[in-house]
Scaffold this motif. Structure first.
Motif, PDB file in Angstrom:
ATOM      1  N   ASN A 211     -46.942 -98.591 137.077  1.00  0.00           N
ATOM      2  CA  ASN A 211     -47.287 -99.252 135.752  1.00  0.00           C
ATOM      3  C   ASN A 211     -46.711 -97.738 134.476  1.00  0.00           C
ATOM      4  O   ASN A 211     -46.771 -98.275 133.377  1.00  0.00           O
ATOM      5  CB  ASN A 211     -48.491 -98.146 135.968  1.00  0.00           C
TER       6      ASN A 211
ATOM      7  N   THR B 267     -47.176-100.124 131.163  1.00  0.00           N
ATOM      8  CA  THR B 267     -46.917 -99.908 129.964  1.00  0.00           C
ATOM      9  C   THR B 267     -46.127 -99.542 129.236  1.00  0.00           C
ATOM     10  O   THR B 267     -46.179-100.332 128.177  1.00  0.00           O
ATOM     11  CB  THR B 267     -47.324 -98.034 129.870  1.00  0.00           C
TER      12      THR B 267
ATOM     13  N   GLN C 286     -52.720-102.869 125.998  1.00  0.00           N
ATOM     14  CA  GLN C 286     -52.712-102.400 127.212  1.00  0.00           C
ATOM     15  C   GLN C 286     -54.377-103.455 127.696  1.00  0.00           C
ATOM     16  O   GLN C 286     -54.334-103.153 128.951  1.00  0.00           O
ATOM     17  CB  GLN C 286     -53.150-101.256 126.800  1.00  0.00           C
TER      18      GLN C 286
ATOM     19  N   TYR D 223     -51.727 -93.275 134.546  1.00  0.00           N
ATOM     20  CA  TYR D 223     -52.278 -94.155 135.676  1.00  0.00           C
ATOM     21  C   TYR D 223     -52.472 -93.280 136.965  1.00  0.00           C
ATOM     22  O   TYR D 223     -52.774 -93.101 137.712  1.00  0.00           O
ATOM     23  CB  TYR D 223     -50.868 -94.957 135.370  1.00  0.00           C
TER      24      TYR D 223
ATOM     25  N   GLY E  79     -47.735 -92.756 130.370  1.00  0.00           N
ATOM     26  CA  GLY E  79     -48.649 -94.591 130.930  1.00  0.00           C
ATOM     27  C   GLY E  79     -48.509 -93.696 132.882  1.00  0.00           C
ATOM     28  O   GLY E  79     -49.094 -93.773 133.782  1.00  0.00           O
TER      29      GLY E  79
END
Length: 285
Positions: free
Chosen positions: A5, A9, A24, A234, A230
Motif C-alpha cells: 500500500n 499510495t 486515492q 494503511y 502511506g
C-alpha cells in the motif's frame, strides 16, 4: 498486501494530477470492492462447494500479477514526470513546511479518528451477520448478502469522499464523514430489519468517505514522505481494526452482540476531535 500500500499510495499520487481525492478513492475502490465480494463468494461458492473451491480464485491472482507487471513498467515514467513537476512548483512558490508541533497534533488527532472509525466499521465486518441472525432470525446466506451490501457501500463511499474532497477540501470532509453519521448510528439499534439495511448503507457511505481525505491531509502535512504516510496510515487502518475487533469481541462475549451496537453508536462523537485539526493549505501536486 498491506506492504504494497505505501508504494501504491505513492503511485496513485504521482498519477493523480490535481485530483488527489479521485485518485486515492479509485485506489481504495479496488480493495473495498474485493472485500465486499468476500461474503458473497463465501455464501454462493465456498459454503456449498467447500474449501477446495478456493483454488478457483487463483485465476484472479494470476490476472492481478499480470496487471502489476504493466503498472510496474509505467511507474518509473510517471514518477519522473511527477518529480519534475514538483521541482518546477518549488522554484515558483517554495516548498511548504509545517511546524513539528502542527504535524504532531494533526497526526495524533487523525490517529484517534482512525481508531473510532475502524472500531465502528469492525463492529460490522466481524459481528453484523451474527447481529442480523440473532435479532432478526436471518439465515447465513441472507445475512452474508446484507454484509455484502454494507461493504459495497464502503467502496462507493471511498470514491465519493475522494471526489467531494477535491471540491470542498479535506478538512470539511473529515468533519462530515466522522461526525455526520451520529444521528443514524444512534437510531440503528432501535430499527427494524428494513431500516437496519437502509441505515447501515447510509452510515457506511458517509464514514467510508473519510479515509481518502485523512490520507491526503496527512500527505499534505509531510508532502515529501509519501511512502512513510502511506505505510503509517494503511498500517493503522489494518492494525487498529484488529485491536478494535478484539475489544469488541470481549464486549460481545460478556454482554451480547446487540450491546456492541449500542456502545458503538456513540463512537462518531469522537468526530468532535476534528476541531483540533490545524487548517493547512492544501496542495494540488
Amino acid at each position: 498486501m498491506p506492504n504494497d500500500n505505501p508504494e501504491a499510495t505513492r503511485m496513485a499520487r504521482y498519477a493523480a494530477g490535481g485530483r488527489q481525492g479521485l485518485a486515492q478513492g479509485l485506489f481504495q475502490v479496488g480493495g473495498q470492492a474485493g472485500g465486499a465480494l468476500g461474503p458473497v463468494f463465501a455464501a454462493l461458492i465456498i459454503v456449498p462447494w467447500g474449501q477446495p473451491s478456493l483454488a478457483w480464485f487463483a485465476v484472479l491472482a494470476l490476472m492481478a500479477m499480470a496487471l502489476l507487471v504493466w503498472i510496474g513498467s509505467k511507474q518509473r515514467e510517471i514518477g519522473a514526470a511527477f518529480m519534475a513537476l514538483r521541482a518546477d512548483g518549488k522554484k515558483a512558490d517554495g516548498a511548504v513546511r509545517h511546524a513539528p508541533a502542527t504535524i504532531g497534533v494533526a497526526l495524533g488527532v487523525l490517529t484517534l479518528l482512525m481508531f473510532t472509525k475502524n472500531a465502528y466499521g469492525e463492529s460490522f465486518r466481524s459481528f453484523y451477520t451474527f447481529y442480523l441472525m440473532e435479532k432478526f432470525g436471518l439465515s447465513i446466506p441472507s445475512a452474508q448478502m446484507m454484509l455484502f451490501i454494507f461493504l459495497l457501500a464502503s467502496a462507493a463511499g471511498a470514491l465519493i469522499g475522494g471526489i467531494i474532497g477535491d471540491r470542498i477540501g479535506r478538512y470539511r470532509i473529515i468533519w462530515i464523514s466522522v461526525l455526520g453519521p451520529l444521528p443514524l448510528t444512534l437510531i440503528l439499534p432501535h430499527a427494524d430489519l428494513f431500516w437496519t439495511g437502509v441505515l447501515t448503507v447510509m452510515i457506511n457511505l458517509i464514514m467510508a468517505s473519510a479515509f481518502a481525505s485523512i490520507l491526503i491531509y496527512a500527505i499534505e502535512l509531510l508532502p515529501h514522505r509519501i511512502g512513510l504516510i502511506g505505510g503509517l496510515f494503511y498500517g493503522l487502518n489494518f492494525g487498529l481494526g484488529g485491536i478494535a475487533a478484539a475489544l469488541l469481541g470481549i464486549l460481545a462475549d460478556s454482554y451480547g452482540v446487540e450491546t456492541v451496537y449500542y456502545v458503538c453508536s456513540f463512537l462518531p462523537l469522537a468526530g468532535l476531535l476534528a476541531w483540533f485539526l490545524p487548517r493547512i493549505e492544501e496542495g494540488h501536486a
